[in-house]
Motif scaffolding. Sequence first.
Motif, PDB file in Angstrom:
ATOM      1  N   GLU A 102       3.733   1.783 -12.527  1.00 51.06           N
ATOM      2  CA  GLU A 102       2.759   1.478 -11.476  1.00 51.06           C
ATOM      3  C   GLU A 102       2.895   0.030 -11.020  1.00 51.06           C
ATOM      4  O   GLU A 102       3.148  -0.869 -11.817  1.00 51.06           O
ATOM      5  N   GLY A 103       2.753  -0.189  -9.712  1.00 53.59           N
ATOM      6  CA  GLY A 103       2.733  -1.538  -9.157  1.00 53.59           C
ATOM      7  C   GLY A 103       4.094  -2.172  -8.912  1.00 53.59           C
ATOM      8  O   GLY A 103       4.154  -3.333  -8.535  1.00 53.59           O
ATOM      9  N   VAL A 104       5.177  -1.435  -9.103  1.00 56.84           N
ATOM     10  CA  VAL A 104       6.499  -2.028  -8.884  1.00 56.84           C
ATOM     11  C   VAL A 104       6.882  -1.965  -7.401  1.00 56.84           C
ATOM     12  O   VAL A 104       6.397  -1.132  -6.654  1.00 56.84           O
ATOM     13  N   SER A 105       7.751  -2.880  -7.011  1.00 55.71           N
ATOM     14  CA  SER A 105       8.204  -2.930  -5.619  1.00 55.71           C
ATOM     15  C   SER A 105       9.289  -1.886  -5.380  1.00 55.71           C
ATOM     16  O   SER A 105       9.855  -1.325  -6.326  1.00 55.71           O
ATOM     17  N   GLU A 152       0.843  -1.204   0.000  1.00 58.18           N
ATOM     18  CA  GLU A 152       0.000   0.000   0.000  1.00 58.18           C
ATOM     19  C   GLU A 152       0.878   1.253   0.000  1.00 58.18           C
ATOM     20  O   GLU A 152       0.619   2.219  -0.726  1.00 58.18           O
ATOM     21  N   TRP A 153       1.934   1.254   0.826  1.00 60.31           N
ATOM     22  CA  TRP A 153       2.876   2.375   0.880  1.00 60.31           C
ATOM     23  C   TRP A 153       3.583   2.545  -0.473  1.00 60.31           C
ATOM     24  O   TRP A 153       3.687   3.649  -0.989  1.00 60.31           O
ATOM     25  N   GLU A 154       4.049   1.432  -1.031  1.00 63.67           N
ATOM     26  CA  GLU A 154       4.752   1.493  -2.322  1.00 63.67           C
ATOM     27  C   GLU A 154       3.845   2.065  -3.404  1.00 63.67           C
ATOM     28  O   GLU A 154       4.281   2.882  -4.213  1.00 63.67           O
ATOM     29  N   ASP A 155       2.588   1.650  -3.413  1.00 62.30           N
ATOM     30  CA  ASP A 155       1.635   2.168  -4.395  1.00 62.30           C
ATOM     31  C   ASP A 155       1.399   3.666  -4.181  1.00 62.30           C
ATOM     32  O   ASP A 155       1.309   4.434  -5.137  1.00 62.30           O
TER      33      ASP A 155
END
Length: 127
Positions: free
Chosen positions: A108-111, A95-98
Amino acid sequence: MATNGYKTKDFGVPVKRYCQTLRLKDDAELIRKYREAHDREHFWDEIKQGIKSVGILEMEIYILDNTLFMIVDAPLDFDWDTAMARLATLPRQQEWEDYVASFQDCAEGVSSAEKWRMMERMFHLYE
């Protein structure tokens, strides 16, 4: 800006350092919001606890325009890949990464491991 420098911590044990870089979207308002997301009032406690729980002793992020530079200090026996894989599974981490990805110049959506690029030390005064 601290022209007098920044004090570093003494952990009482030898540590190793990782340095990474990432670019933010070149938008003054997004950069302001990214800074706010990392201030003491707004930074998510779950993320701070997760970083500590994987063995990271200190993490600092520096900024110049829209370029970030992160320094991570960890014990000598710290394994980066293992720690990052574990961190990615912790509560609210994705959630934080997003959330922060909306400010970062990345897909979008990468770690975190995919966004931040590890830097190579090319000079060391005492080596």
